[in-house]
Design a protein around this motif. Structure first.
Motif, short mmCIF file in Angstrom:
data_model
loop_
_atom_site.label_atom_id
_atom_site.label_comp_id
_atom_site.label_asym_id
_atom_site.label_seq_id
_atom_site.Cartn_x
_atom_site.Cartn_y
_atom_site.Cartn_z
N ASP A 1 0.52 -0.87 0.33
CA ASP A 1 -0.15 -0.24 0.44
C ASP A 1 1.00 1.06 -0.16
O ASP A 1 1.46 1.85 0.77
CB ASP A 1 -0.89 0.03 1.23
CG ASP A 1 -1.99 0.85 1.08
OD1 ASP A 1 -2.39 1.60 0.67
OD2 ASP A 1 -3.39 1.19 2.03
N HIS A 2 1.17 1.45 -1.33
CA HIS A 2 1.93 3.27 -1.06
C HIS A 2 1.53 3.96 -0.65
O HIS A 2 1.89 4.64 0.19
CB HIS A 2 2.23 3.54 -3.18
CG HIS A 2 2.72 2.34 -3.42
ND1 HIS A 2 3.65 2.25 -4.73
CD2 HIS A 2 3.49 1.44 -3.29
CE1 HIS A 2 3.88 1.48 -6.31
NE2 HIS A 2 3.83 0.49 -4.14
N ASP A 3 -0.04 4.42 -0.31
CA ASP A 3 0.13 5.73 0.33
C ASP A 3 -0.35 5.61 1.79
O ASP A 3 0.05 6.63 2.18
CB ASP A 3 -1.69 5.90 -0.33
CG ASP A 3 -2.20 6.34 -0.80
OD1 ASP A 3 -1.38 6.69 -2.15
OD2 ASP A 3 -2.76 5.66 -2.48
N LYS A 4 -0.46 4.16 2.17
CA LYS A 4 -0.54 4.18 4.33
C LYS A 4 1.15 4.22 4.43
O LYS A 4 1.71 4.74 4.85
CB LYS A 4 -0.84 3.10 4.09
CG LYS A 4 -0.35 2.42 5.58
CD LYS A 4 -1.88 0.64 5.73
CE LYS A 4 -1.79 0.35 7.46
NZ LYS A 4 -2.25 -0.42 7.35
N ALA A 5 1.96 3.13 3.14
CA ALA A 5 3.70 4.00 4.00
C ALA A 5 4.10 4.92 3.48
O ALA A 5 4.90 5.34 4.11
CB ALA A 5 4.59 2.70 2.59
N LYS A 6 3.98 5.99 2.64
CA LYS A 6 4.01 7.07 2.18
C LYS A 6 3.57 8.22 3.36
O LYS A 6 4.33 9.07 4.47
CB LYS A 6 3.35 7.87 1.19
CG LYS A 6 3.21 9.25 0.83
CD LYS A 6 3.01 9.69 -0.22
CE LYS A 6 3.56 11.48 -0.84
NZ LYS A 6 3.20 11.91 -2.50
N GLN A 7 2.52 7.79 3.71
CA GLN A 7 1.33 8.22 5.01
C GLN A 7 2.41 8.07 6.43
O GLN A 7 2.79 9.22 7.15
CB GLN A 7 -0.08 8.04 5.28
CG GLN A 7 -0.92 8.48 3.97
CD GLN A 7 -2.06 7.97 4.52
OE1 GLN A 7 -2.30 7.22 5.35
NE2 GLN A 7 -3.49 8.51 3.04
N MET A 8 2.89 7.06 6.54
CA MET A 8 3.79 6.98 7.90
C MET A 8 5.22 7.03 7.95
O MET A 8 5.36 8.03 8.54
CB MET A 8 3.75 4.65 8.02
CG MET A 8 5.00 4.57 9.40
SD MET A 8 4.04 5.28 11.06
CE MET A 8 2.35 4.33 10.82
N LEU A 9 5.69 7.07 6.35
CA LEU A 9 7.32 7.86 6.64
C LEU A 9 7.29 9.52 6.36
O LEU A 9 7.51 9.92 7.92
CB LEU A 9 7.50 7.64 4.58
CG LEU A 9 8.26 6.17 4.58
CD1 LEU A 9 8.36 6.69 2.86
CD2 LEU A 9 9.15 6.26 5.61
N GLN A 10 5.78 10.14 6.13
CA GLN A 10 5.60 11.38 6.64
C GLN A 10 5.57 11.44 8.17
O GLN A 10 5.95 12.64 8.74
CB GLN A 10 4.66 12.45 5.83
CG GLN A 10 4.74 12.04 3.90
CD GLN A 10 3.69 12.33 3.25
OE1 GLN A 10 2.51 12.02 3.97
NE2 GLN A 10 3.71 12.97 2.37
N LYS A 11 5.06 11.18 8.44
CA LYS A 11 4.70 10.59 10.67
C LYS A 11 5.97 10.71 11.08
O LYS A 11 6.01 11.07 11.48
CB LYS A 11 3.96 9.64 10.55
CG LYS A 11 3.24 10.41 12.18
CD LYS A 11 1.45 9.39 12.62
CE LYS A 11 1.00 10.03 13.99
NZ LYS A 11 -0.04 8.94 13.94
N ILE A 12 6.56 9.44 10.75
CA ILE A 12 7.83 9.78 11.29
C ILE A 12 9.34 10.67 10.64
O ILE A 12 9.51 10.64 11.86
CB ILE A 12 8.91 7.85 11.34
CG1 ILE A 12 8.10 7.20 10.25
CG2 ILE A 12 7.02 7.09 11.73
CD1 ILE A 12 9.42 6.14 9.62
N ARG A 13 9.09 10.44 9.67
CA ARG A 13 10.09 12.03 9.64
C ARG A 13 9.93 13.14 9.43
O ARG A 13 10.65 14.21 9.47
CB ARG A 13 10.60 11.27 8.50
CG ARG A 13 10.66 9.75 7.79
CD ARG A 13 12.43 10.05 7.96
NE ARG A 13 12.66 8.42 7.99
CZ ARG A 13 12.51 7.46 8.38
NH1 ARG A 13 12.38 7.76 9.74
NH2 ARG A 13 13.53 6.83 8.43
#
Length: 507
Positions: free
Chosen positions: A235-247
């Motif tokens: 899930d690219h969108d979910k992974a992107k959202q998590m990346l944005q949150k942790i970074r």
């Protein structure tokens, strides 16, 4: 809330972002998996030096310790049943880590951490309530399952969540928690040994439920890593959202693209345990076997498991032996914290080599003192006993900023995503296998080799230090999904892996 700024560059690709409080809290919860491992290492050595525990479960050892004046100092604790109690956890951990690999790959790192915490919780309850040796060993087996799942998943979780520039410090948090677990266990053993009535060992064993509860409850609320999201759901969108949150930034496209490419390769691999045998993964496979093997043959778990017994052997009393184990635990925890501060500045190789030199000289001197001063009967003087304690602290400090944390950090950061879970299982399984072998043989080795035991492990330290110097490239500040480049630039490994990346492109 942002607490720091980071930029990681590798091969012209930059990762932006910040060190966020969200990723710090997530990693702190995950790192408590190290506490359950360390607590068990410390607690088993302590309770097996308590007279009340030995009298109940190992009466033969108790009688040898108290009544047999003819047996060698080095052989008082040589009991197969006692060894089985200590080492049964590691066979259970070895087997369970392969099941953990499947769970981690299919359901994510968090699921494995949750299973590990729950199994350890059950083992702690059974151990504290044990009425006979069978309950005691079954409890140890459940602890082993918990440690197997936690050790397979926690280092991966930390390496994947951490910003590349600070990955070493974040991952070393696992070994710091191992040290905290050992220190906590030693302090608890020192207190419970003084309880009148001889039931203090029950508190020591049952208190393992505290870190297990912290890990289990924490795992319910922990986020999954972006790498894991991509691997098991794509899930690219979910992974992107998590990346944005942790970074802590919206600009995560470069890191996300690396994750997508790694995930595409990973999803094409159906049998990772078979694929890891391919030549392009040869350096990672060698490290997955050699690093945990060498970590155990530093002799550290000899000190951790049997420190109180070892101090009894050299003539310290029961209470003084447990207090001495507290001191070594404090030294180990402090030195690991120092490693966290240095690892991303001076690099992995420097700490490995400096720590190896320090461990070698302290082991040789310990062995020399015991050979010259401790015979089969009687005791060495208190002055020499405390000198041995000081040298053991120097040895533990050397391990604490080198093979202790780095033995978990380096394997967890070098594996490509497509083989990461399988390779980490091999790493943990080898660790448990040789932990078991060392635990199973040490008391017999001490009985037969006597002081030569320390020269034996000192020889291995020389070999592993040379291995690091010649065969381990530096990995600091390299993004985890771009790690393969370090092998293609290494003078030895580049002849084996060639010049193509895992995706088939020339680099």
């Amino acid at each position: 809330m942002a607490v720091g700024i980071l930029t990681a560059a590798s091969s012209g690709r930059e990762y932006g972002g910040r060190i966020t409080s969200f990723v710090i809290m997530s990693c702190m919860v995950a790192a408590t998996g190290g506490i359950i491992f360390g607590y068990d290492i410390g607690i088993s050595g302590g309770v097996t030096s308590m007279a009340s525990f030995l009298e109940k479960f190992f009466p033969h050892v108790y009688r040898k310790m108290k009544e047999d004046t003819h047996i060698s100092n080095y052989c008082k604790f040589d009991s197969q049943l006692l060894i089985t109690f200590t080492s049964s956890l590691y066979i259970a951990g070895l087997i369970s880590t392969f099941f953990a690999s499947s769970v981690t790959r299919a359901f994510g790192r968090r699921s494995s951490i949750l299973v590990g915490g729950a199994a350890f919780l059950m083992g702690a309850a059974l151990g504290g309530a044990s009425l006979n040796i069978y309950m005691l060993i079954i409890g140890r087996v459940l602890l082993g399952v918990g440690v197997g799942f936690a050790n397979q998943s926690v280092p991966l979780y930390l390496s994947e969540m951490a910003p590349p520039r600070y990955r070493g410090a974040f991952n070393n948090g696992f070994q710091l928690c191992v040290g905290i677990g050992v220190l906590s266990a030693n302090l608890i053993n020192y207190g419970t040994e003084k309880i009148k009535g001889g039931w203090g060992w029950r508190i020591s064993l049952a208190m393992a439920a505290v870190p297990a509860s912290m890990l289990t409850i924490g795992a319910i609320f922990m986020p999954e890593t972006p790498n894991s999201i991509m691997q098991h759901s794509n899930d690219h969108d979910k992974a992107k959202q998590m990346l944005q949150k942790i970074r802590g930034t919206l600009n995560v496209e470069t890191e996300l693209q690396d994750l997508i490419e790694a995930s595409n390769v990973s999803n094409s691999i159906k049998h990772p345990f078979k694929n890891i045998l391919e030549a392009k993964y040869r350096p990672q496979l060698v490290m997955a076997v050699a690093i945990p093997f060498f970590q155990q043959f530093t002799g550290i778990n000899v000190i951790s498991f049997y420190a109180p017994i070892l101090f009894l052997t050299i003539g310290l009393g029961e209470s003084a032996s447990l207090l001495s184990a507290v001191v070594t635990g404090l030294v180990g925890t402090t030195s690991t914290f120092i490693s966290m501060l240095l690892v991303d500045k001076v690099g992995r190789r420097t700490l490995f080599i400096v720590g190896g030199i320090q461990m070698f000289f302290s082991q040789v001197i310990i062995g020399s003192i015991m050979a010259a001063e401790l015979g089969d009967h009687g005791e060495i003087t208190k002055e020499y006993a405390y000198l041995v304690l000081l040298l053991i602290c120097i040895y533990v400090a050397g391990f604490g900023w080198s093979w202790g944390p780095l033995g978990w950090l380096v394997p967890s950061e070098i594996f490509p995503l497509e083989i990461r879970s399988a390779a980490q299982s091999i790493n943990v399984a080898v660790n448990f296998l040789f932990t078991f072998i060392v635990a199973q043989t040490f008391l017999s080795m001490l009985c037969h080799f006597k002081a030569g035991t320390f020269f034996f492990f000192g020889g291995w330290v020389v070999l592993m230090t040379a291995f690091v110097y010649f065969l381990l490239p530096e990995t600091k500040n390299v993004p985890i999904e771009q790690m393969e480049k370090v092998w293609r630039e290494h003078f030895f490994w580049k002849r084996i892996v060639g010049n193509k990346s895992s995706s088939g492109t020339l680099i």
